[in-house]
Design a protein around this motif. Structure first.
Motif, PDB file in Angstrom:
ATOM      1  N   LYS A   1       0.789  -1.240   0.000  1.00 28.26           N
ATOM      2  CA  LYS A   1       0.000   0.000   0.000  1.00 28.26           C
ATOM      3  C   LYS A   1       0.813   1.278   0.000  1.00 28.26           C
ATOM      4  CE  LYS A   1      -3.879  -2.161   2.359  1.00 28.26           C
ATOM      5  NZ  LYS A   1      -4.730  -2.162   3.547  1.00 28.26           N
ATOM      6  N   GLU A   2       2.052   1.231   0.499  1.00 26.42           N
ATOM      7  CA  GLU A   2       2.812   2.468   0.648  1.00 26.42           C
ATOM      8  C   GLU A   2       4.178   2.469  -0.041  1.00 26.42           C
ATOM      9  OE1 GLU A   2       2.977   3.762   4.751  1.00 26.42           O
ATOM     10  OE2 GLU A   2       1.115   2.682   5.163  1.00 26.42           O
ATOM     11  N   ARG A   3       4.887   1.360   0.010  1.00 26.44           N
ATOM     12  CA  ARG A   3       6.259   1.316  -0.513  1.00 26.44           C
ATOM     13  C   ARG A   3       6.245   1.430  -2.029  1.00 26.44           C
ATOM     14  NH1 ARG A   3      10.173  -2.019  -2.457  1.00 26.44           N
ATOM     15  NH2 ARG A   3      12.235  -1.860  -1.520  1.00 26.44           N
ATOM     16  N   ILE A   4       6.988   2.426  -2.544  1.00 28.35           N
ATOM     17  CA  ILE A   4       7.059   2.583  -3.993  1.00 28.35           C
ATOM     18  C   ILE A   4       8.082   1.597  -4.567  1.00 28.35           C
ATOM     19  CG2 ILE A   4       6.277   4.969  -4.006  1.00 28.35           C
ATOM     20  CD1 ILE A   4       9.210   5.795  -4.403  1.00 28.35           C
ATOM     21  N   HIS A   5       7.847   1.188  -5.796  1.00 25.86           N
ATOM     22  CA  HIS A   5       8.693   0.203  -6.467  1.00 25.86           C
ATOM     23  C   HIS A   5       9.177   0.793  -7.787  1.00 25.86           C
ATOM     24  CE1 HIS A   5       7.186  -3.243  -3.934  1.00 25.86           C
ATOM     25  NE2 HIS A   5       6.266  -2.322  -3.711  1.00 25.86           N
ATOM     26  N   GLY A   6      10.468   0.815  -7.976  1.00 28.61           N
ATOM     27  CA  GLY A   6      11.034   1.334  -9.215  1.00 28.61           C
ATOM     28  C   GLY A   6      10.569   0.564 -10.441  1.00 28.61           C
TER      29      GLY A   6
ATOM     30  N   LEU B   1       7.741  -0.641 -10.907  1.00 27.07           N
ATOM     31  CA  LEU B   1       6.319  -0.361 -11.158  1.00 27.07           C
ATOM     32  C   LEU B   1       6.112   1.134 -11.416  1.00 27.07           C
ATOM     33  CD1 LEU B   1       4.679  -2.552  -8.360  1.00 27.07           C
ATOM     34  CD2 LEU B   1       5.125  -3.164 -10.740  1.00 27.07           C
ATOM     35  N   SER B   2       7.059   1.758 -12.105  1.00 23.91           N
ATOM     36  CA  SER B   2       6.993   3.184 -12.425  1.00 23.91           C
ATOM     37  C   SER B   2       6.842   4.038 -11.170  1.00 23.91           C
ATOM     38  CB  SER B   2       5.843   3.470 -13.396  1.00 23.91           C
ATOM     39  OG  SER B   2       6.011   2.738 -14.573  1.00 23.91           O
ATOM     40  N   TYR B   3       7.528   3.668 -10.118  1.00 29.60           N
ATOM     41  CA  TYR B   3       7.547   4.386  -8.843  1.00 29.60           C
ATOM     42  C   TYR B   3       6.154   4.553  -8.241  1.00 29.60           C
ATOM     43  CZ  TYR B   3      12.357   4.925 -10.036  1.00 29.60           C
ATOM     44  OH  TYR B   3      13.654   4.649 -10.373  1.00 29.60           O
ATOM     45  N   MET B   4       5.375   3.473  -8.313  1.00 26.29           N
ATOM     46  CA  MET B   4       4.067   3.401  -7.665  1.00 26.29           C
ATOM     47  C   MET B   4       4.092   2.221  -6.700  1.00 26.29           C
ATOM     48  SD  MET B   4       1.334   3.981 -10.738  1.00 26.29           S
ATOM     49  CE  MET B   4       2.197   3.240 -12.110  1.00 26.29           C
ATOM     50  N   ASN B   5       3.158   2.218  -5.757  1.00 21.15           N
ATOM     51  CA  ASN B   5       3.034   1.027  -4.914  1.00 21.15           C
ATOM     52  C   ASN B   5       2.224  -0.009  -5.691  1.00 21.15           C
ATOM     53  OD1 ASN B   5       0.144   1.219  -4.224  1.00 21.15           O
ATOM     54  ND2 ASN B   5       0.751   3.025  -3.042  1.00 21.15           N
ATOM     55  N   PRO B   6       2.294  -1.287  -5.308  1.00 22.00           N
ATOM     56  CA  PRO B   6       1.597  -2.336  -6.072  1.00 22.00           C
ATOM     57  C   PRO B   6       0.096  -2.109  -6.209  1.00 22.00           C
ATOM     58  CG  PRO B   6       3.218  -3.343  -4.656  1.00 22.00           C
ATOM     59  CD  PRO B   6       3.171  -1.882  -4.287  1.00 22.00           C
ATOM     60  N   ASN B   7      -0.567  -1.657  -5.144  1.00 24.83           N
ATOM     61  CA  ASN B   7      -2.012  -1.438  -5.241  1.00 24.83           C
ATOM     62  C   ASN B   7      -2.344  -0.366  -6.278  1.00 24.83           C
ATOM     63  OD1 ASN B   7      -2.332  -3.338  -3.266  1.00 24.83           O
ATOM     64  ND2 ASN B   7      -3.046  -1.929  -1.701  1.00 24.83           N
TER      65      ASN B   7
ATOM     66  N   PHE C   1      -0.470   0.561  -8.812  1.00 22.53           N
ATOM     67  CA  PHE C   1      -0.109   0.041 -10.127  1.00 22.53           C
ATOM     68  C   PHE C   1      -1.215  -0.847 -10.698  1.00 22.53           C
ATOM     69  CE2 PHE C   1       1.910  -3.080 -12.909  1.00 22.53           C
ATOM     70  CZ  PHE C   1       2.560  -2.248 -13.803  1.00 22.53           C
ATOM     71  N   ILE C   2      -1.765  -1.719  -9.858  1.00 17.97           N
ATOM     72  CA  ILE C   2      -2.838  -2.608 -10.312  1.00 17.97           C
ATOM     73  C   ILE C   2      -4.073  -1.807 -10.698  1.00 17.97           C
ATOM     74  CG2 ILE C   2      -4.474  -4.384  -9.526  1.00 17.97           C
ATOM     75  CD1 ILE C   2      -2.112  -5.606  -7.976  1.00 17.97           C
ATOM     76  N   ARG C   3      -4.445  -0.816  -9.879  1.00 15.91           N
ATOM     77  CA  ARG C   3      -5.617   0.011 -10.203  1.00 15.91           C
ATOM     78  C   ARG C   3      -5.436   0.721 -11.539  1.00 15.91           C
ATOM     79  NH1 ARG C   3      -5.574   1.077  -4.676  1.00 15.91           N
ATOM     80  NH2 ARG C   3      -4.405   3.000  -4.958  1.00 15.91           N
ATOM     81  N   LYS C   4      -4.256   1.319 -11.754  1.00 18.73           N
ATOM     82  CA  LYS C   4      -4.011   2.026 -13.017  1.00 18.73           C
ATOM     83  C   LYS C   4      -3.981   1.061 -14.202  1.00 18.73           C
ATOM     84  CE  LYS C   4      -1.984   6.185 -11.243  1.00 18.73           C
ATOM     85  NZ  LYS C   4      -0.949   7.187 -11.359  1.00 18.73           N
ATOM     86  N   SER C   5      -3.407  -0.122 -13.991  1.00 19.64           N
ATOM     87  CA  SER C   5      -3.362  -1.122 -15.058  1.00 19.64           C
ATOM     88  C   SER C   5      -4.767  -1.570 -15.444  1.00 19.64           C
ATOM     89  CB  SER C   5      -2.547  -2.338 -14.619  1.00 19.64           C
ATOM     90  OG  SER C   5      -1.213  -1.982 -14.380  1.00 19.64           O
ATOM     91  N   MET C   6      -5.630  -1.749 -14.446  1.00 19.19           N
ATOM     92  CA  MET C   6      -7.004  -2.156 -14.726  1.00 19.19           C
ATOM     93  C   MET C   6      -7.763  -1.055 -15.456  1.00 19.19           C
ATOM     94  SD  MET C   6      -7.881  -4.187 -11.217  1.00 19.19           S
ATOM     95  CE  MET C   6      -9.544  -4.577 -11.675  1.00 19.19           C
TER      96      MET C   6
END
Length: 93
Positions: A67-72, A74-80, A82-87
């Motif tokens: 929910k909070e940690r950004i991931h390089g 994933l385009s510097y988004m958190n997994p949640n 990233f999934i919402r934007k992908s959907m």
């Protein structure tokens, strides 16, 4: 040597060996990476008193990780996020 029987145990054994290859470390590098991060960012910094305490600490870290940690990667988004934007992108296409 594989012995056969009336209930096809040999077939089951061969199928199990073939499926086992999917559990080798090079096939699940993303999980190995997560476990390394869990150790480095969570467990190494915590003094775990008992099983329940350890469970709570790891559960809190997993929530933070998703929910909070950004991931390089994933385009510097958190997994949640990233999934919402992908959907949303899939729905709009």
């Amino acid at each position: 040597m594989i012995k056969t029987s009336k209930d096809n145990q040999a077939t089951f054994l061969v199928d199990s060996i073939i499926e086992f290859k999917d559990f080798l470390p090079n096939y699940n590098a993303h999980i190995e990476s997560f476990h390394a991060l869990l150790e480095k960012e969570c467990i190494a910094w915590s003094e775990i008193k008992n099983f329940t305490h350890g469970y709570i600490i790891i559960d809190d870290y997993i929530k933070f990780y998703n929910k909070e940690r950004i991931h390089g990667s994933l385009s510097y988004m958190n997994p949640n996020e990233f999934i919402r934007k992908s959907m949303l992108i899939r729905i709009c296409q």
